[in-house]
Design an enzyme around this catalytic site. Sequence first.
Site, PDB file in Angstrom:
ATOM      1  N   ASP A  54       0.857  -1.190   0.000  1.00 39.57           N
ATOM      2  CA  ASP A  54       0.000   0.000   0.000  1.00 39.57           C
ATOM      3  C   ASP A  54       0.888   1.234   0.000  1.00 39.57           C
ATOM      4  OD1 ASP A  54      -3.237   0.396   0.913  1.00 39.57           O
ATOM      5  OD2 ASP A  54      -1.943   2.156   1.062  1.00 39.57           O
ATOM      6  N   LYS A 102      -0.527   3.038   7.228  1.00 44.36           N
ATOM      7  CA  LYS A 102      -1.329   1.816   7.187  1.00 44.36           C
ATOM      8  C   LYS A 102      -0.418   0.587   7.184  1.00 44.36           C
ATOM      9  CE  LYS A 102      -5.098   2.314   4.646  1.00 44.36           C
ATOM     10  NZ  LYS A 102      -5.777   2.462   3.343  1.00 44.36           N
ATOM     11  N   THR A 140     -12.411   1.977  -5.492  1.00 44.87           N
ATOM     12  CA  THR A 140     -12.986   2.586  -6.704  1.00 44.87           C
ATOM     13  C   THR A 140     -14.098   3.525  -6.241  1.00 44.87           C
ATOM     14  OG1 THR A 140     -14.440   0.654  -6.938  1.00 44.87           O
ATOM     15  CG2 THR A 140     -12.456   0.694  -8.290  1.00 44.87           C
ATOM     16  N   THR A 162     -14.236  -3.497  -7.160  1.00 39.99           N
ATOM     17  CA  THR A 162     -15.507  -3.424  -7.899  1.00 39.99           C
ATOM     18  C   THR A 162     -15.352  -2.396  -9.012  1.00 39.99           C
ATOM     19  OG1 THR A 162     -16.688  -3.974  -5.893  1.00 39.99           O
ATOM     20  CG2 THR A 162     -17.972  -2.936  -7.650  1.00 39.99           C
ATOM     21  N   ASN A 212     -24.888  -6.431  -5.677  1.00 35.96           N
ATOM     22  CA  ASN A 212     -25.109  -5.286  -4.785  1.00 35.96           C
ATOM     23  C   ASN A 212     -26.362  -4.505  -5.185  1.00 35.96           C
ATOM     24  OD1 ASN A 212     -23.022  -5.915  -3.132  1.00 35.96           O
ATOM     25  ND2 ASN A 212     -21.698  -4.204  -3.677  1.00 35.96           N
ATOM     26  N   PHE A 244     -32.344  -9.276   4.428  1.00 33.54           N
ATOM     27  CA  PHE A 244     -32.279  -7.994   3.711  1.00 33.54           C
ATOM     28  C   PHE A 244     -33.660  -7.391   3.459  1.00 33.54           C
ATOM     29  CE2 PHE A 244     -28.094  -6.327   2.478  1.00 33.54           C
ATOM     30  CZ  PHE A 244     -27.359  -7.153   3.312  1.00 33.54           C
ATOM     31  N   GLY A 296     -26.258   2.182   3.729  1.00 37.30           N
ATOM     32  CA  GLY A 296     -25.144   3.104   3.535  1.00 37.30           C
ATOM     33  C   GLY A 296     -23.893   2.281   3.348  1.00 37.30           C
ATOM     34  N   CYS A 332     -20.105   0.610  -0.153  1.00 37.71           N
ATOM     35  CA  CYS A 332     -20.344  -0.241  -1.332  1.00 37.71           C
ATOM     36  C   CYS A 332     -21.700  -0.005  -1.993  1.00 37.71           C
ATOM     37  CB  CYS A 332     -20.198  -1.705  -0.942  1.00 37.71           C
ATOM     38  SG  CYS A 332     -18.578  -2.044  -0.247  1.00 37.71           S
ATOM     39  N   ARG A 370     -18.723   5.638   6.254  1.00 36.11           N
ATOM     40  CA  ARG A 370     -18.887   6.130   4.881  1.00 36.11           C
ATOM     41  C   ARG A 370     -20.373   6.074   4.514  1.00 36.11           C
ATOM     42  NH1 ARG A 370     -14.871   2.435   1.602  1.00 36.11           N
ATOM     43  NH2 ARG A 370     -15.483   1.025   3.276  1.00 36.11           N
TER      44      ARG A 370
HETATM   45  C1  UGA Z   1     -22.185  -5.195   0.867  1.00 42.27           C
HETATM   46  C2  UGA Z   1     -22.639  -6.569   0.370  1.00 42.27           C
HETATM   47  O1  UGA Z   1     -23.581  -7.117   1.284  1.00 42.27           O
HETATM   48  C3  UGA Z   1     -21.440  -7.518   0.244  1.00 42.27           C
HETATM   49  O2  UGA Z   1     -21.867  -8.763  -0.284  1.00 42.27           O
HETATM   50  C4  UGA Z   1     -20.425  -6.860  -0.706  1.00 42.27           C
HETATM   51  O3  UGA Z   1     -19.264  -7.698  -0.842  1.00 42.27           O
HETATM   52  C5  UGA Z   1     -19.999  -5.528  -0.133  1.00 42.27           C
HETATM   53  O4  UGA Z   1     -21.160  -4.679  -0.004  1.00 42.27           O
HETATM   54  C6  UGA Z   1     -19.011  -4.915  -1.091  1.00 42.27           C
HETATM   55  O5  UGA Z   1     -19.387  -4.591  -2.219  1.00 42.27           O
HETATM   56  O6  UGA Z   1     -17.822  -4.864  -0.751  1.00 42.27           O
HETATM   57  P1  UGA Z   1     -21.516  -4.241   3.285  1.00 42.27           P
HETATM   58  O7  UGA Z   1     -21.313  -2.914   2.616  1.00 42.27           O
HETATM   59  O8  UGA Z   1     -20.508  -4.742   4.261  1.00 42.27           O
HETATM   60  O9  UGA Z   1     -21.647  -5.385   2.178  1.00 42.27           O
HETATM   61  O10 UGA Z   1     -22.895  -4.120   4.049  1.00 42.27           O
HETATM   62  P2  UGA Z   1     -24.308  -4.885   4.054  1.00 42.27           P
HETATM   63  O11 UGA Z   1     -24.316  -5.924   5.091  1.00 42.27           O
HETATM   64  O12 UGA Z   1     -24.697  -5.253   2.689  1.00 42.27           O
HETATM   65  O13 UGA Z   1     -25.241  -3.688   4.551  1.00 42.27           O
HETATM   66  C7  UGA Z   1     -25.360  -2.514   3.770  1.00 42.27           C
HETATM   67  C8  UGA Z   1     -26.318  -1.554   4.383  1.00 42.27           C
HETATM   68  O14 UGA Z   1     -27.650  -2.015   4.247  1.00 42.27           O
HETATM   69  C9  UGA Z   1     -26.129  -1.263   5.870  1.00 42.27           C
HETATM   70  O15 UGA Z   1     -26.220   0.143   6.062  1.00 42.27           O
HETATM   71  C10 UGA Z   1     -27.279  -1.986   6.520  1.00 42.27           C
HETATM   72  O16 UGA Z   1     -27.673  -1.375   7.714  1.00 42.27           O
HETATM   73  C11 UGA Z   1     -28.355  -1.861   5.454  1.00 42.27           C
HETATM   74  N1  UGA Z   1     -29.401  -2.896   5.530  1.00 42.27           N
HETATM   75  C12 UGA Z   1     -29.085  -4.200   5.373  1.00 42.27           C
HETATM   76  C13 UGA Z   1     -30.720  -2.524   5.735  1.00 42.27           C
HETATM   77  O17 UGA Z   1     -31.048  -1.327   5.876  1.00 42.27           O
HETATM   78  N2  UGA Z   1     -31.682  -3.498   5.782  1.00 42.27           N
HETATM   79  C14 UGA Z   1     -31.389  -4.816   5.640  1.00 42.27           C
HETATM   80  O18 UGA Z   1     -32.316  -5.639   5.684  1.00 42.27           O
HETATM   81  C15 UGA Z   1     -30.059  -5.177   5.430  1.00 42.27           C
END
Ligand code: UGA
Length: 437
Positions: free
Chosen positions: A30, A35, A85, A121, A212, A253, A261, A264, A334
């Site tokens: 990096d 870091k 990205t 991504t 996603n 989900f 948020g 990703c 973020r």
């Molecule tokens: C997400 C994807 O779930 C991963 O599979 C993917 O690899 C990752 O992005 C990425 O592209 O790197 P992540 O950002 O860690 O993972 O978070 P999630 O668990 O997906 O949650 C995202 C947001 O959705 C959170 O703010 C969570 O609070 C919200 N959420 C989730 C809801 O509001 N309702 C739900 O039912 C589930």
Amino acid sequence: MRISVIGCGYLGAVHAASMAELGHDVVGIDVDAGKVQALAAGRAPFFEPGLEEILDSAMRSGRLRFSTSTADAKGAQVHFIAVGTPQARGGGAADLTYVHAAVDGLLPHLSPGDLIAGKSTVPVGTAARLAERVEAAGTGAMLAWNPEFLREGYAVKDTISPDRLVYGLPSGDAAPAARRLLDEVYATAVGNGTPVVAADYATAELVKVSANAFLATKISFINAMAEIAEVTGADVTQLADAIGYDPRIGRRFLNAGIGFGGGCLPKDIRAFVARAEELGRGESVDFLKQVDAINLRRRQRMVDLVVESLGDQVYKKKVTVLGLAFKPDSDDVRDSPALDVAVQLNGLGAHVIATDPAAIPNSIRLHPQLGFATDTLDALHEADAVVLVTEWKEYRTLDPVEVGRLVRDKLIIDGRNVLDPERWRAAGWTYRGMGRP
Ligand code: UGA
């Protein structure tokens, strides 16, 4: 196997440590010296359960090291690109500066037969263009795209035991050689029967963004139902349970609340829209603009609910905000809906005291104007309203009777629909949820 990982942010640091944990010989690279120094000392630069344990064991095994010099990638057979990205300034498209810099930086250090494996991504079409660049440099190296599906909070587990592996392979003779190398990297998972989807570059790139986009759509769907529930007196959590029993729909989900948020989902759906428009297929994913809009409306709805519950008198009212991270078990703020709600309430003149088990330092850096308390009970002291916006376990399990003794007014607004309304009401609280009567 000897592996290099370029980029030691969230994705790269977890990937490097996990690959070493699986027995590979790994160098993480990096440009950020701070870091690299932290990681080399076995410290995770961000909150991720289990990461420090595997960092520590991998460092002690001698199979993991970190460096700021891309030259240290020389000698590795597989080079993972794990740089960010981010959303480009002034638009929805992805900024590929770091990906290009990582690949260009690697070129002088590649040997024939090496494999560059992209994990970042990227917009569909990126891998093909990068492959041309690698080919033109005459290194004899190959390129594959191998998207990552890890979730923050479960990143180590998701990397070591993924639910699927996706390989975007080069066309022609290079395909079997590239596949062999990836199968060797992931020998443990492949041996355990993890499904492998071997496809072309475009498919692999699209798998990632469409996964996603689907998850974001599922969340915004249930939040749209919450909006309807709000004007009809229906309960969106019961609705989600009931439709979730249908295995074609599934309950996961489908938690309505203040929306998604993180680093990703929001940026990925915007980048997908931007790329589809470039391809002349904007209309195919136009619905993602609605997904984004529904999502952002939830934050506003939450703020309105707090204001309304306080009888339109927020000025100088003490509002305790439980949670700042975009989701529990993370210190990531973020595009965090929780932090956004805290900032908006503060902007309306409320005396916000925000707390979070992990995300206070990151929040202070971005919004030093907020009030913070590290201790939950201190944060709750004499509150006029309590707002739950990140569903950490310690907030889900709060005792309404005990908390009732600390606050000035027993008013709770549950932005994640994780509390039991009956229990809170029985303890004398006014309970408001999102899309619940
Ligand atoms: C997400 C994807 O779930 C991963 O599979 C993917 O690899 C990752 O992005 C990425 O592209 O790197 P992540 O950002 O860690 O993972 O978070 P999630 O668990 O997906 O949650 C995202 C947001 O959705 C959170 O703010 C969570 O609070 C919200 N959420 C989730 C809801 O509001 N309702 C739900 O039912 C589930």
